[in-house]
Design a protein around this motif. Structure first.
Motif, PDB file in Angstrom:
ATOM      1  N   UNK A  60      13.351 -29.076   2.706  1.00 40.08           N
ATOM      2  CA  UNK A  60      12.248 -28.138   2.857  1.00 40.08           C
ATOM      3  C   UNK A  60      12.134 -27.734   4.324  1.00 40.08           C
ATOM      4  N   UNK A  61      11.869 -26.456   4.580  1.00 33.89           N
ATOM      5  CA  UNK A  61      11.727 -25.988   5.945  1.00 33.89           C
ATOM      6  C   UNK A  61      10.484 -26.592   6.595  1.00 33.89           C
ATOM      7  N   UNK A  62      10.580 -26.893   7.863  1.00 28.20           N
ATOM      8  CA  UNK A  62       9.434 -27.392   8.604  1.00 28.20           C
ATOM      9  C   UNK A  62       8.447 -26.241   8.810  1.00 28.20           C
ATOM     10  N   UNK A  63       7.171 -26.433   8.524  1.00 25.67           N
ATOM     11  CA  UNK A  63       6.201 -25.347   8.633  1.00 25.67           C
ATOM     12  C   UNK A  63       5.953 -24.970  10.081  1.00 25.67           C
ATOM     13  N   UNK A  64       5.465 -23.742  10.293  1.00 29.57           N
ATOM     14  CA  UNK A  64       5.093 -23.335  11.634  1.00 29.57           C
ATOM     15  C   UNK A  64       3.777 -23.974  12.047  1.00 29.57           C
ATOM     16  N   UNK A  65       2.937 -24.309  11.089  1.00 32.03           N
ATOM     17  CA  UNK A  65       1.665 -24.932  11.422  1.00 32.03           C
ATOM     18  C   UNK A  65       1.194 -25.802  10.267  1.00 32.03           C
ATOM     19  N   UNK A  66       0.881 -27.043  10.562  1.00 33.82           N
ATOM     20  CA  UNK A  66       0.338 -27.981   9.590  1.00 33.82           C
ATOM     21  C   UNK A  66      -1.162 -28.120   9.797  1.00 33.82           C
ATOM     22  N   UNK A  67      -1.906 -28.497   8.748  1.00 36.32           N
ATOM     23  CA  UNK A  67      -3.284 -28.893   8.980  1.00 36.32           C
ATOM     24  C   UNK A  67      -3.314 -30.262   9.654  1.00 36.32           C
ATOM     25  N   UNK A  68      -4.463 -30.654  10.140  1.00 34.98           N
ATOM     26  CA  UNK A  68      -4.700 -32.047  10.481  1.00 34.98           C
ATOM     27  C   UNK A  68      -5.672 -32.595   9.434  1.00 34.98           C
ATOM     28  N   UNK A  69      -5.681 -33.915   9.268  1.00 34.68           N
ATOM     29  CA  UNK A  69      -6.453 -34.525   8.186  1.00 34.68           C
ATOM     30  C   UNK A  69      -7.332 -35.646   8.703  1.00 34.68           C
ATOM     31  N   UNK A  70      -8.505 -35.784   8.110  1.00 35.05           N
ATOM     32  CA  UNK A  70      -9.289 -37.009   8.219  1.00 35.05           C
ATOM     33  C   UNK A  70      -9.368 -37.617   6.830  1.00 35.05           C
ATOM     34  N   UNK A  71      -8.946 -38.863   6.709  1.00 35.85           N
ATOM     35  CA  UNK A  71      -8.947 -39.575   5.434  1.00 35.85           C
ATOM     36  C   UNK A  71      -9.765 -40.851   5.564  1.00 35.85           C
ATOM     37  N   UNK A  72     -10.597 -41.110   4.570  1.00 33.44           N
ATOM     38  CA  UNK A  72     -11.317 -42.376   4.502  1.00 33.44           C
ATOM     39  C   UNK A  72     -10.482 -43.358   3.701  1.00 33.44           C
ATOM     40  N   UNK A  73     -10.134 -44.491   4.320  1.00 35.49           N
ATOM     41  CA  UNK A  73      -9.263 -45.427   3.601  1.00 35.49           C
ATOM     42  C   UNK A  73     -10.033 -46.548   2.907  1.00 35.49           C
TER      43      UNK A  73
END
Length: 263
Positions: free
Chosen positions: A1-14
């Motif tokens: 898969x091609x690497x995206x030009x922009x990814x989101x950032x995430x906050x996850x509660x573990x």
């Protein structure tokens, strides 16, 4: 898969380490989350369980799985997440953080604590993506962690996924251990709702002042380390990033497991 030009950032509660194996709404959400994102070339995780007095990066080429908890069922301690590390990326990030005046350090023998491997094991069970752990500072404030994230903002353009792993409401002393599906306590609900409203409004000034302005702030977070990863993720998204609540659930009456994407 091609690497995206922009990814989101995430906050996850573990939440609890049992998230690694339990069939819960939060677990099922994480099971599907990785497939919804472009495949990253590496992952940086700011974890509430990697605590230092200044920013620190894990630089091990083959980080071990750390079972940094006690009193849980034996099968949990048998789990491993054998993702590779990325020493070159860790060093590159150290240089970026140094340039931002943040006095970072690389810890070469550091492993993956459960704030890192529990959500990643559900998101990316293949354990094929290199992982770099990033510390948070329990004596630091939201503004310091937001600045830490801002120094990482270019990673979105480079195919590196930045995750803050913590807890949206996290007071272990008030958990209702007898009733896993208990309603969210009113004080926890009030805090969570204030945070959602301020995030939706992109009210950065209020968010950075959450300890003074949010209702029940000290009750929701007697110590701050589980909320600081949110500010790292928010900063790493860059200026004027949009905010999406991508999951809402809770357990044990007070443990809010909300998650966000910053685009």
């Amino acid at each position: 898969m091609d690497i995206p030009t922009r990814l989101p950032t995430l906050f996850l509660s573990h939440g609890s380490p049992m998230l690694a194996i339990d069939d819960t709404p939060a677990g099922r959400f994480l099971d599907g989350l990785g497939a919804q994102l472009p495949w990253p070339k590496a992952i940086v995780v700011a974890s509430a369980h990697f605590l230092t007095d200044r920013p620190m990066l894990g630089g091990h080429a083959a980080p071990h799985t750390v079972h940094d908890f006690g009193g849980f069922p034996a099968p949990l301690y048998e789990l491993r997440y054998p993702a590779p590390g990325h020493p070159a990326l860790a060093e590159s990030l150290r240089e970026r953080l140094e340039a931002a005046g943040l006095r970072p350090k690389v810890r070469e023998a550091h492993g993956l604590d459960h704030g890192v491997w529990v959500p990643l094991r559900r998101m990316y069970p293949q354990a094929a993506i290199p992982v770099v752990p990033l510390s948070v500072m329990p004596h630091g404030d939201a503004a310091q962690h937001y600045a830490l994230g801002r120094a990482l903002a270019p990673l979105r353009e480079e195919g590196v996924l930045v995750i803050g792993s913590g807890g949206f409401v996290h007071n272990l002393g008030d958990l209702d251990w007898q009733h896993r599906d208990a309603p969210l306590a009113p004080w926890a609900q009030a805090f969570a709702q204030w945070m959602h409203e301020r995030l939706d409004a992109q009210d950065l000034d209020a968010l950075l002042d959450w300890q003074r302005q949010a209702p029940n702030a000290r009750h929701a977070h007697p110590t701050v380390e589980h909320l600081m990863p949110l500010f790292v993720a928010l900063g790493a998204a860059g200026e004027q990033a949009s905010v999406r609540a991508i999951h809402r659930s809770h357990e044990l009456g007070t443990l809010a497991l909300d998650a966000f994407a910053f685009d």
